[in-house]
Structures are given as C-alpha cells and as structure tokens.
Write a protein that holds these residues in place. Sequence first.
Motif, short mmCIF file in Angstrom:
data_model
loop_
_atom_site.label_atom_id
_atom_site.label_comp_id
_atom_site.label_asym_id
_atom_site.label_seq_id
_atom_site.Cartn_x
_atom_site.Cartn_y
_atom_site.Cartn_z
N UNK A 192 -5.66 -1.87 3.37
CA UNK A 192 -6.63 -2.52 4.05
C UNK A 192 -6.28 -3.28 5.40
N UNK A 193 -4.83 -3.59 5.38
CA UNK A 193 -4.56 -4.41 6.73
C UNK A 193 -4.14 -3.16 7.60
N UNK A 245 -10.11 -18.56 5.02
CA UNK A 245 -10.49 -18.09 3.78
C UNK A 245 -9.59 -18.55 2.57
N UNK A 246 -8.13 -18.88 2.82
CA UNK A 246 -7.30 -19.33 1.80
C UNK A 246 -7.67 -20.78 1.53
N UNK A 268 3.20 -4.57 9.53
CA UNK A 268 2.23 -3.49 9.98
C UNK A 268 2.05 -3.47 11.64
N UNK A 285 -7.04 -15.82 8.01
CA UNK A 285 -6.36 -16.37 6.58
C UNK A 285 -6.44 -17.63 6.46
N UNK A 312 -10.19 -4.39 -9.13
CA UNK A 312 -9.41 -5.58 -8.52
C UNK A 312 -9.06 -6.47 -9.79
N UNK A 336 -10.12 -7.16 5.39
CA UNK A 336 -8.70 -6.91 4.97
C UNK A 336 -8.09 -8.11 4.21
N UNK A 363 3.15 -8.82 5.20
CA UNK A 363 2.70 -7.41 5.24
C UNK A 363 2.11 -7.35 6.63
N UNK A 389 -2.89 -1.34 -2.16
CA UNK A 389 -4.20 -1.84 -1.61
C UNK A 389 -4.31 -2.82 -0.63
N UNK A 390 -3.25 -3.76 -0.57
CA UNK A 390 -3.47 -4.66 0.48
C UNK A 390 -2.94 -3.94 1.88
N UNK A 391 -1.76 -3.27 1.71
CA UNK A 391 -1.23 -2.51 3.01
C UNK A 391 -2.54 -1.63 3.64
N UNK A 445 -7.30 -9.53 -4.82
CA UNK A 445 -6.19 -8.91 -5.79
C UNK A 445 -5.22 -10.20 -5.82
N UNK A 461 -1.24 -3.42 -6.53
CA UNK A 461 -1.57 -4.32 -5.64
C UNK A 461 -1.05 -4.28 -3.98
N UNK A 462 -0.07 -4.02 -4.06
CA UNK A 462 0.64 -4.11 -2.56
C UNK A 462 0.18 -2.80 -1.76
N UNK A 474 -5.33 -7.31 -10.47
CA UNK A 474 -4.79 -8.18 -10.38
C UNK A 474 -4.39 -9.04 -11.71
N UNK A 501 -6.28 -10.26 -14.06
CA UNK A 501 -7.19 -11.10 -14.42
C UNK A 501 -8.25 -10.64 -15.62
N UNK A 517 -8.70 3.30 -20.65
CA UNK A 517 -8.52 4.12 -21.75
C UNK A 517 -9.89 4.07 -22.72
#
Lengths: 138, 138, 138, 138
Positions: free
Chosen positions: B97-98, B126-127, A122, B123, B25, A101, A118, B93-95, A108, B90-91, B29, B31, B69
């Motif tokens: 996953x969590x 990883x961050x 949850x 977290x 992604x 997760x 978030x 996707x994250x929701x 993203x 984005x939100x 995101x 990018x 397209x």
Amino acid sequence: MRIPIQINEHSAEPLYHQIETQLRSLIISGQIGEGMLLPSIREFASGLNCSVITVRRVYQDLESEGLLRTRQGTGTFVAGVGDQTRERFKRDTVIEALEAAVDTGLSVHCSEEELKAIFMEIVRKKYHQGKERESGGK
Amino acid sequence: MRIPIQINEHSAEPLYHQIETQLRSLIISGQIGEGMLLPSIREFASGLNCSVITVRRVYQDLESEGLLRTRQGTGTFVAGVGDQTRERFKRDTVIEALEAAVDTGLSVHCSEEELKAIFMEIVRKKYHQGKERESGGK
Amino acid sequence: MRIPIQINEHSAEPLYHQIETQLRSLIISGQIGEGMLLPSIREFASGLNCSVITVRRVYQDLESEGLLRTRQGTGTFVAGVGDQTRERFKRDTVIEALEAAVDTGLSVHCSEEELKAIFMEIVRKKYHQGKERESGGK
Amino acid sequence: MRIPIQINEHSAEPLYHQIETQLRSLIISGQIGEGMLLPSIREFASGLNCSVITVRRVYQDLESEGLLRTRQGTGTFVAGVGDQTRERFKRDTVIEALEAAVDTGLSVHCSEEELKAIFMEIVRKKYHQGKERESGGK
DNA sequence: GTGGTCTAGACCACC
DNA sequence: GTGGTCTAGACCACG
C-alpha cells in the motif's frame, strides 16, 4: 514526441485507466507542456500495442476533463493548466494516495511507529534510486 | 459471531472484493482468531443483504489463499496460520500500500519533503482520531 | 481453435473439475502452446454444452494457478510458463498420481513383486494401445 | 480393539469416504479377521472425533456390501470373506489405482521410460520405508 | 442444518 | 465482440 507510458499487462486495472492516469500525471505535473501536440490516435495505439479505441477513449476522457483540446484535422493538444490548478491537483492526488495507504495500515492494526518506519524506508529507497539513475544518465 | 463488514453500495469496487478485503484484514490482524467458525454462507449473506453466491465466492477465494478451511456439512473455519506467517502477511500488505502511494507521489513530481510532511499529517490525524474515539467511548 | 475435452455425464466428478483437469493437462503437456488464445467462455460453453459460468470458473481457477491470463474485453490466454516450470509441474503431477496408487497397494498388503508386475502389464497395454492407434490412423 | 484409521482433515475427500475406504481395506486384506466385533458406533465416533452419523453411514454402507453384519443389541461384526473374493478384491483395487496413475502419465505426455523410473523409485522408497519402520520397532 | 455444484439470465465494463 | 459481476433458485452430498 515520445510519451513515456508503462503498461502493466498483469494488473487487473483496465488498460484505458492505466494510460489515462499516467498521461494525466504527465500533463498536470508539467512534463508535457501546454500547447504541445500529442501523437495521433493510431500512432499512439501502435506505440502502446493496444487498440485505437482504447487511445480514443483516453483522449476523450481527458478532453472532457479539460486537460486536452482536439482540433478537427489537426490533432490533439495539451490545454492550458493554471499553476494554481496544477498545484492543487498534485496535492489532492498525493493526499488521496497516502490516505488510502494509511487506512490499509489501520485496517491490519499496524502500529503508528511501524507504519512510519516502513514509509521512511520506502521513500528513501525510491527517491534515492531515482537520483542515482539521473546521475548515472549524465 | 458477528463479523463487522461495511458495504459501500455506491463504490465501483465489486461487492465480493469489498467483503474479501475486509475479512482478510480481520483475519490477518488477528481480530478473528484461528480456528474460529465463521457464519454459514446463508446466514452471512442474509446479514450482508447479498446473495449466498457472493459470500460463497469470498469464502472460496480466501480458502484458496490458505486463510480459511471449509468442510462440507460442517462449516467454514479460520485456518491456522502461524504468527510468523500472519506478521509477514501484515507487513506485505502495508508495504504494498505504501509503495503504491509513494509511486503516485513520484509520478506527479512531488518533492520528498512535501510527501513526508503530508504523510505525517495524515498519520497524525488518523491515528489520533482513533485514540480519541477510544477514549470517548469509555 | 478446437480444444479436445471429454465430458463424462455420469461421473460423480463435478463438471468443472473434469474440464479443469483436462485443460490443465493440455497446457502443462504443451499441447496448447504458450500465448495461445483460448475460446471465449460463451463459445467454449456452447461447445461443451454447459453453462458459461462453469467455463468461467474453470478459466478463473486455472488463472489463479498461474496457467492462464485473462484480459477483459480481449479474451483468455495461456500464460507464459517456462519449460522448467512446465517440467516440474508435469513431474509433480505424475509423482502424486503414482504415490496414491502405491499407497493403495500398500493398504491392501499387495506384495512389491505383484504390484510391479501389474504395473508393467498396465503400462505395456496402455502405451502400446496408443501406438497402435497412431499407426492405425495413418 | 483399536482400529487404525487415519483422517486427513485437509483433504477434499468426504470424511465417511475416507473411513469407508480404509476400513474396507482392513477387512478385505484380513487385518481385521472374520467374526471380529467392531467398536460401537458411539465409541468409534468418539475415537475418530467425528459424528456418530458418519460412523453409522460407514457401517451401513459396508453392511450393504456384505462385509459387515449387524446384530440388534449385540453389535457389528466382520462378515466372512472367502479367500477367493479377498484376492479378487485386492487385485481389482490395485489395478484400478494403477490404471488411474498411468492414465495421468499419458495425459501429460510422460514417456514410458520416465513413468517406469518414477514408479520404481516410489515403490523402493515406500516399501523400504515400511520395512525399516518394522525393524526399528523391534 | 451445513457446504458444493450447476443453471439461466441479466447488466456492466472493456476493447 | 470480449470478460466481470451479481442474482435467484434448484438439487445434491455431507454431518
């Protein structure tokens, strides 16, 4: 005994895999105790409305993992799982899920703060929901 | 332009799905910016060392999601999605996953406190790791 | 079950598109009922004298529209769409077709009266034709 | 002279085909009169924001249909279209479009009454809208 | 050059 | 048996 398994017809996840994952959780978390006799393949398949082949595969896979033990002519039993093993398995399972997760969040470019917010929301929702249901059931 | 996609040959996840997930992604995101021309299917396929059909499928799927397209004879572009749409995407996707991760925690009867502790640790790791890499790169 | 699809070899319209259009019509008009099992891709392809890939693509596209549901190892089914959804789908299809025709009339500066007259004549012919065929078949 | 062509970027219809169809309508309906000089290929292409190759193809196709005439070093002109030809073409175009729409209605089992009702509504809307715009423009 | 379609055929996973 | 994935390769349409 009635085994609580939820099948999601719409998921892309194979049937056998959904069942395996849930049954494995039930055993390792101790909700299905050591030595307990599982339903026969036919009975289980009928209850899940799926093929006996699918249930057979589940029993085989979990037996090869050492979680089940089959005795010819008697049935399939839950094998013993040490407390230590159980704890390690639980922790590994949870870590793997959370890492996936968080990786998604990173991919993203979700900020650390937003991800945490978030997550807390949850957790609050899901754990609270469960408690309410328990209380309601009393 | 060079699109950074990592292929895992040994994964059970289908090739086209790995590419789709990562490209999606990159787009949501931000990018890969709106209106940008993606590599031709042949060029991309050669770069990823896979069949043109696989790339074509990826482009087609993402087009049907409204993210790309394509015009015959011209190429494939990132579709214009508003910032609002992108944020929602984005939100969501994250929701998703969590929620999956928290469900896993619930299924093995992991306590709320333990789940939160493990999450925070992951977290942080990883961050922080990302930041260190950025600093190191300077 | 036999699915009545007519292929026009000489049309510029892609094969897969012809099949999709007709199969979609059969489903949303209710001629292929909810939950019904469609032919396997191999069987269907053989019957239509085309590649399995083409049929697969048709099934896949209609699945992404929510009209079909497929399960590996089991087959492809008509998804449950409510009567309301089906009616809306039907109406949208008809409106889209008629708007295109009226736009054409406008673009060549055809008068309102002439357009209506031609329309009535065509409807009379085509709907009457159908009835005659039904009666003739008895 | 400014030729009013509307390009739909999102349509699957090829660019050259969109242009051809609209230009053909303009000529046959008489909105671009006989003998009139069309813009140069480059000028037209620049106005439509497309490739000169695309415009060249359009001019060539319409010339081979006898609707245009090119004179080396001078430019491309609208060829003469007899009133009879014009009327027949208009009628054929409209009939073809309406037949396609009615076929669609039949294919989804739309009733004759419903089809007529929807048609009348669309005609009313589109023809009325046009008149309002004309009045508003005065 | 670009994407769009279709083919034949292979191998795998699932039921 | 079923569908799911991937390949190589061909030919066409578009710009």
